[in-house]
Design an enzyme around this catalytic site. Structure first.
Site, PDB file in Angstrom:
ATOM      1  N   GLU A   1      -5.569 -47.749 -39.515  1.00 48.81           N
ATOM      2  CA  GLU A   1      -5.027 -46.750 -40.457  1.00 48.81           C
ATOM      3  C   GLU A   1      -3.979 -47.323 -41.402  1.00 48.81           C
ATOM      4  O   GLU A   1      -3.607 -46.677 -42.390  1.00 48.81           O
ATOM      5  CB  GLU A   1      -4.432 -45.569 -39.674  1.00 48.81           C
ATOM      6  CG  GLU A   1      -3.019 -45.760 -39.143  1.00 48.81           C
ATOM      7  CD  GLU A   1      -2.898 -46.626 -37.904  1.00 48.81           C
ATOM      8  OE1 GLU A   1      -1.843 -46.565 -37.251  1.00 48.81           O
ATOM      9  OE2 GLU A   1      -3.857 -47.386 -37.596  1.00 48.81           O
TER      10      GLU A   1
ATOM     11  N   CYS B   1      -3.078 -48.540 -31.012  1.00 52.82           N
ATOM     12  CA  CYS B   1      -1.826 -49.193 -30.615  1.00 52.82           C
ATOM     13  C   CYS B   1      -1.232 -48.513 -29.372  1.00 52.82           C
ATOM     14  O   CYS B   1      -1.724 -48.733 -28.276  1.00 52.82           O
ATOM     15  CB  CYS B   1      -0.850 -49.233 -31.783  1.00 52.82           C
ATOM     16  SG  CYS B   1       0.516 -50.395 -31.535  1.00 52.82           S
TER      17      CYS B   1
ATOM     18  N   HIS C   1      -4.210 -51.844 -36.118  1.00 49.79           N
ATOM     19  CA  HIS C   1      -4.012 -50.582 -36.839  1.00 49.79           C
ATOM     20  C   HIS C   1      -5.034 -50.414 -37.973  1.00 49.79           C
ATOM     21  O   HIS C   1      -4.788 -50.846 -39.108  1.00 49.79           O
ATOM     22  CB  HIS C   1      -2.603 -50.520 -37.430  1.00 49.79           C
ATOM     23  CG  HIS C   1      -1.536 -50.255 -36.430  1.00 49.79           C
ATOM     24  ND1 HIS C   1      -1.176 -48.972 -36.053  1.00 49.79           N
ATOM     25  CD2 HIS C   1      -0.745 -51.097 -35.719  1.00 49.79           C
ATOM     26  CE1 HIS C   1      -0.204 -49.041 -35.155  1.00 49.79           C
ATOM     27  NE2 HIS C   1       0.072 -50.321 -34.934  1.00 49.79           N
TER      28      HIS C   1
END
Length: 243
Positions: free
Chosen positions: A187, A95, A185
């Protein structure tokens, strides 16, 4: 021993960090067990960035800051990333990290003309991703969590575009042999993504987004999440080959 460095360039919402931890913890959990020591560095508060010869790989987290603000700490990290790519050190920007890597290498970053992308969306691999060491094993289309107002408007010279969707033409790219940026993302868990949707659309808070700003309903994103252990595996194999 060289370290797996996580540059923590932002903080999640306090309500989320109290329940789930912060960006660095999500990345560590996503990577899974590692034979390399993990070092978390916050370039916003630490004056000295790691020496290149002590870094096995680097991951740059997301942030609520904007790359286009050109904060001094951000520009310092951009210069470090540029050197890391020149030194052929594995890098993964997520990001904000994706955008900062693009900026560092001569790309253009700014606000997306269509506003925010928020929720769980479908991302498509490009043909160039077929032979990519990180993206090659992913399906042609996969769901991914997103929350961003800024984007890579123009890729750096020589970068290879790896993923996109109808909203975001540059969801992933590779620079050189072993540096990647991903706008989505990997994660984020579903709980983290739901937390962002709740925070950003809470009508009781100033600047709340309307519910129709959500680009896609939250769901599981196991394929996108697999990029973190894939990246760690590439780093481990690289370290073994250099031993």
């Amino acid at each position: 021993m060289k370290s797996f460095v996580i540059f923590k360039v932002g903080d999640t919402f306090p309500s989320l960090s109290a329940q789930l931890g912060d960006f660095d913890r999500w990345i560590i959990n996503g990577i899974g067990p590692s034979t390399l020591p993990v070092t978390v560095v916050d370039p916003r508060t630490e004056n000295a960035l790691p020496d290149m010869d002590k870094v096995a790989a680097a991951v740059v987290t997301g942030s609520h800051s904007m790359v286009s603000d050109r904060a001094p700490w951000s520009e310092n990290l951009a210069a470090w990333l540029r050197s890391a790519v020149e030194e052929n050190i594995p890098v993964l920007g997520i990001c904000y990290g994706h955008q900062l890597l693009a900026h560092a290498l001569g790309g253009e970053v700014g606000y997306h003309p269509d506003g925010i992308e928020l929720g769980t969306v479908c991302v498509s691999r490009t043909k160039a991703a077929n032979d990519d060491p990180l993206f090659g094993g992913l399906p042609d289309e996969f769901p991914a969590h997103v929350v961003h107002r800024q984007s890579v408007l123009r890729l750096p010279p020589g970068a290879v575009r790896l993923a996109c969707n109808d909203f975001e033409p540059h969801h992933a790219f590779r620079a050189g042999e072993i540096a990647w940026g991903v706008q989505f993302h990997p994660e984020f868990s579903a709980d983290a993504m739901s937390g962002y949707v709740t925070e950003l659309t809470d009508a009781s808070k100033p600047g709340a987004l309307p519910r129709d700003s959500i680009s896609g309903q939250v769901r599981a994103t196991s394929e996108a999440a697999s990029l973190l252990p894939r990246f760690a595996s590439l780093v481990a194999k690289r370290m073994d080959a250099q031993a």
